[in-house]
Design a protein around this motif. Structure first.
Motif, PDB file in Angstrom:
ATOM      1  N   VAL A 138     -94.662 -25.221 -41.172  1.00  0.00           N
ATOM      2  CA  VAL A 138     -95.561 -25.533 -40.051  1.00  0.00           C
ATOM      3  C   VAL A 138     -96.986 -25.759 -40.545  1.00  0.00           C
ATOM      4  O   VAL A 138     -97.686 -26.656 -40.069  1.00  0.00           O
ATOM      5  CB  VAL A 138     -95.518 -24.399 -39.002  1.00  0.00           C
ATOM      6  N   ALA A 139     -97.410 -24.978 -41.508  1.00  0.00           N
ATOM      7  CA  ALA A 139     -98.778 -25.092 -42.027  1.00  0.00           C
ATOM      8  C   ALA A 139     -99.007 -26.386 -42.782  1.00  0.00           C
ATOM      9  O   ALA A 139    -100.131 -26.918 -42.802  1.00  0.00           O
ATOM     10  CB  ALA A 139     -99.092 -23.905 -42.939  1.00  0.00           C
ATOM     11  N   ASN A 140     -97.960 -26.931 -43.397  1.00  0.00           N
ATOM     12  CA  ASN A 140     -98.125 -28.102 -44.259  1.00  0.00           C
ATOM     13  C   ASN A 140     -97.428 -29.365 -43.771  1.00  0.00           C
ATOM     14  O   ASN A 140     -97.710 -30.452 -44.277  1.00  0.00           O
ATOM     15  CB  ASN A 140     -97.605 -27.778 -45.667  1.00  0.00           C
ATOM     16  N   GLY A 141     -96.519 -29.243 -42.816  1.00  0.00           N
ATOM     17  CA  GLY A 141     -95.684 -30.372 -42.439  1.00  0.00           C
ATOM     18  C   GLY A 141     -96.276 -31.278 -41.380  1.00  0.00           C
ATOM     19  O   GLY A 141     -97.170 -30.890 -40.630  1.00  0.00           O
ATOM     20  N   ASP A 142     -95.732 -32.496 -41.319  1.00  0.00           N
ATOM     21  CA  ASP A 142     -96.139 -33.417 -40.250  1.00  0.00           C
ATOM     22  C   ASP A 142     -95.269 -33.173 -39.014  1.00  0.00           C
ATOM     23  O   ASP A 142     -94.377 -32.318 -39.009  1.00  0.00           O
ATOM     24  CB  ASP A 142     -96.069 -34.875 -40.722  1.00  0.00           C
ATOM     25  N   ASP A 143     -95.512 -33.935 -37.956  1.00  0.00           N
ATOM     26  CA  ASP A 143     -94.818 -33.683 -36.700  1.00  0.00           C
ATOM     27  C   ASP A 143     -93.315 -33.928 -36.796  1.00  0.00           C
ATOM     28  O   ASP A 143     -92.521 -33.224 -36.166  1.00  0.00           O
ATOM     29  CB  ASP A 143     -95.421 -34.552 -35.585  1.00  0.00           C
ATOM     30  N   SER A 158     -92.155 -17.562 -36.199  1.00  0.00           N
ATOM     31  CA  SER A 158     -93.062 -16.487 -35.814  1.00  0.00           C
ATOM     32  C   SER A 158     -93.843 -16.911 -34.572  1.00  0.00           C
ATOM     33  O   SER A 158     -93.870 -18.090 -34.194  1.00  0.00           O
ATOM     34  CB  SER A 158     -94.042 -16.196 -36.952  1.00  0.00           C
ATOM     35  N   ARG A 159     -94.488 -15.959 -33.952  1.00  0.00           N
ATOM     36  CA  ARG A 159     -95.324 -16.281 -32.792  1.00  0.00           C
ATOM     37  C   ARG A 159     -96.407 -17.280 -33.183  1.00  0.00           C
ATOM     38  O   ARG A 159     -96.683 -18.234 -32.453  1.00  0.00           O
ATOM     39  CB  ARG A 159     -95.967 -14.999 -32.248  1.00  0.00           C
ATOM     40  N   GLY A 160     -96.988 -17.093 -34.356  1.00  0.00           N
ATOM     41  CA  GLY A 160     -98.024 -18.016 -34.812  1.00  0.00           C
ATOM     42  C   GLY A 160     -97.502 -19.423 -34.980  1.00  0.00           C
ATOM     43  O   GLY A 160     -98.184 -20.392 -34.636  1.00  0.00           O
ATOM     44  N   ALA A 161     -96.278 -19.549 -35.511  1.00  0.00           N
ATOM     45  CA  ALA A 161     -95.679 -20.876 -35.682  1.00  0.00           C
ATOM     46  C   ALA A 161     -95.428 -21.522 -34.328  1.00  0.00           C
ATOM     47  O   ALA A 161     -95.696 -22.713 -34.136  1.00  0.00           O
ATOM     48  CB  ALA A 161     -94.383 -20.767 -36.469  1.00  0.00           C
ATOM     49  N   PHE A 162     -94.926 -20.743 -33.379  1.00  0.00           N
ATOM     50  CA  PHE A 162     -94.702 -21.270 -32.030  1.00  0.00           C
ATOM     51  C   PHE A 162     -96.011 -21.775 -31.421  1.00  0.00           C
ATOM     52  O   PHE A 162     -96.054 -22.834 -30.795  1.00  0.00           O
ATOM     53  CB  PHE A 162     -94.102 -20.186 -31.124  1.00  0.00           C
ATOM     54  N   THR A 164     -98.739 -22.819 -32.955  1.00  0.00           N
ATOM     55  CA  THR A 164     -99.196 -24.035 -33.638  1.00  0.00           C
ATOM     56  C   THR A 164     -98.404 -25.247 -33.190  1.00  0.00           C
ATOM     57  O   THR A 164     -98.972 -26.308 -32.896  1.00  0.00           O
ATOM     58  CB  THR A 164     -99.071 -23.867 -35.167  1.00  0.00           C
ATOM     59  N   VAL A 165     -97.086 -25.114 -33.141  1.00  0.00           N
ATOM     60  CA  VAL A 165     -96.236 -26.241 -32.734  1.00  0.00           C
ATOM     61  C   VAL A 165     -96.526 -26.632 -31.295  1.00  0.00           C
ATOM     62  O   VAL A 165     -96.625 -27.823 -30.965  1.00  0.00           O
ATOM     63  CB  VAL A 165     -94.745 -25.898 -32.913  1.00  0.00           C
ATOM     64  N   THR A 166     -96.700 -25.648 -30.418  1.00  0.00           N
ATOM     65  CA  THR A 166     -96.987 -25.943 -29.013  1.00  0.00           C
ATOM     66  C   THR A 166     -98.315 -26.669 -28.868  1.00  0.00           C
ATOM     67  O   THR A 166     -98.427 -27.639 -28.102  1.00  0.00           O
ATOM     68  CB  THR A 166     -97.008 -24.645 -28.184  1.00  0.00           C
ATOM     69  N   ARG A 167     -99.313 -26.218 -29.607  1.00  0.00           N
ATOM     70  CA  ARG A 167    -100.632 -26.873 -29.540  1.00  0.00           C
ATOM     71  C   ARG A 167    -100.526 -28.330 -29.993  1.00  0.00           C
ATOM     72  O   ARG A 167    -101.089 -29.227 -29.355  1.00  0.00           O
ATOM     73  CB  ARG A 167    -101.615 -26.093 -30.427  1.00  0.00           C
ATOM     74  N   ARG A 168     -99.775 -28.558 -31.058  1.00  0.00           N
ATOM     75  CA  ARG A 168     -99.605 -29.933 -31.539  1.00  0.00           C
ATOM     76  C   ARG A 168     -98.754 -30.761 -30.583  1.00  0.00           C
ATOM     77  O   ARG A 168     -98.945 -31.977 -30.450  1.00  0.00           O
ATOM     78  CB  ARG A 168     -99.016 -29.910 -32.949  1.00  0.00           C
TER      79      ARG A 168
END
Length: 361
Positions: A138-143, A158-162, A164-168
């Motif tokens: 998630v930190a390095n990948g594209d959509d 993780s909650r943080g990954a969720f 980040t993905v939701t924001r994007r």
């Protein structure tokens, strides 16, 4: 001839300079490994690792790709060789990255940070993806890579990954279906997407909320509202806009004509705050309705608020997301608004209004 003697014999033949001979030798050494697989960590395994790694580095890509396919699901594959193949061209690395159990979590996390996008995409498709690896992807990948990861039921996020993905996903359609369709996406984050996803996905979100315990649904909506409002809490322009709208409401000047005038004058922030006030939704929902690439969110808000079609069409055109053919755009927008029922709009709006009301309470 014992295995070490055979390996020594083949290693001696590796001095051949012919590329075809090296390919043959690589295959023969590989065959020998699988015929008499050495114990993990043994001296023989280390010899195999050194010979195979050296031969692989000196052969063509298609030969390395064949080698990778053979070792991809081999639990006793030589670690040095596996690491070498994992960092090779994606045509070679893909089966190793998607299948190999020899790669540790630390290995995969490091590769996710260092390698190219196609390598991360391959790792996102592994049968199981631990949280740390998901975080690195998630930190390095594209959509596109994130979409594959989120769509993978074997991936733990993780909650943080969720978050980040939701924001994007708010601005990336390719991420919206995977995050909405995922069973363990936190409900409050789904609430963040209500005003930006297409109708079918919005329906899925609403059905998810309808199955939740009311207290859980209310808490999720309140959390969504608080998070979205926190993004704008320090914005002085919004604070000034809210004062402006409060004054207009006291003067009984808060209506559709004010929205149109504000948009025409380029006062987008004030228009957004006024729209939120008139429709009874939070600022985030109104902002997205005005800024999103599609007019769906704006149509829902306007229909539920009882705005007439002409006002919606005017606002939709003034927000600047139309083509140069205004007549055709107006007709299309009018048709969209007519096709949307007040009941459907109210159903969707209920969640935005609940989100605002829960936070206010």
């Amino acid at each position: 001839m014992d295995i070490e003697s055979k390996l020594h014999h083949l290693t001696g033949l590796a001095r051949e300079k012919s590329s075809e001979r090296r390919r043959t030798l690589l295959r023969e050494v590989t065959d020998l490994f699988f015929e008499e697989t050495p114990k993990d960590g043994s001296g023989v395994q280390k010899q195999f690792d050194a010979v195979l790694s050296t031969l692989a580095a000196q052969t063509a890509q298609d030969a390395r790709a064949e080698l990778a396919r053979r070792f991809a699901d081999a639990p006793m594959a030589p670690r040095g060789l596996v690491m070498q193949l994992a960092r090779d061209a994606i045509e070679v690395a893909a089966p190793i990255l998607t299948q190999s159990g020899v790669l540790t979590e630390d290995d995969l996390v490091a590769i996710a940070a260092e390698a190219g996008e196609e390598h991360r995409r391959a790792m996102a498709a592994r049968e199981t993806v631990p949280e740390r690896l998901s975080d690195a992807i998630v930190a390095n990948g594209d959509d596109e890579t994130l979409a594959r990861l989120v769509a993978n039921d074997g991936a733990r996020l993780s909650r943080g990954a969720f978050e980040t993905v939701t924001r994007r996903a708010e601005t990336s359609p390719v991420l919206q279906a995977p995050i909405v369709n995922r069973a363990d996406t936190p409900a409050d984050l789904l609430g963040d997407l209500m005003s930006v996803v297409e109708t079918s996905l919005r329906e899925r979100i609403m059905k998810r909320f309808e199955t939740l315990d009311p207290a859980i649904a209310e808490a999720a909506l309140a959390a969504s509202h608080a998070r979205l409002e926190a993004r704008i809490a320090s914005d002085k322009a919004i604070a000034e806009a809210r004062k402006f709208v409060t004054t207009r409401r006291m003067r009984k000047e808060l209506d559709g004509s004010l929205l149109v005038r504000l948009l025409r004058e380029g006062e987008r922030i004030k228009c957004c705050v006024a729209l939120a006030e008139l429709a009874g939704v939070d600022h985030s929902a109104a902002q997205r309705a005005l800024d999103h690439r599609t007019p769906d969110g704006l149509a829902l808000i306007c229909k539920a608020a009882g705005f007439d079609k002409a006002l919606f069409v005017t606002l939709a055109i003034l927000r600047g997301r139309t083509t140069s053919n205004l007549s055709a755009d107006a007709q299309g927008l009018g048709a969209l608004y007519t096709s949307l029922s007040r009941e459907d709009a109210e159903r969707a709006m209920r969640f935005w209004r609940m989100r605002k009301d829960m936070q206010a309470a």
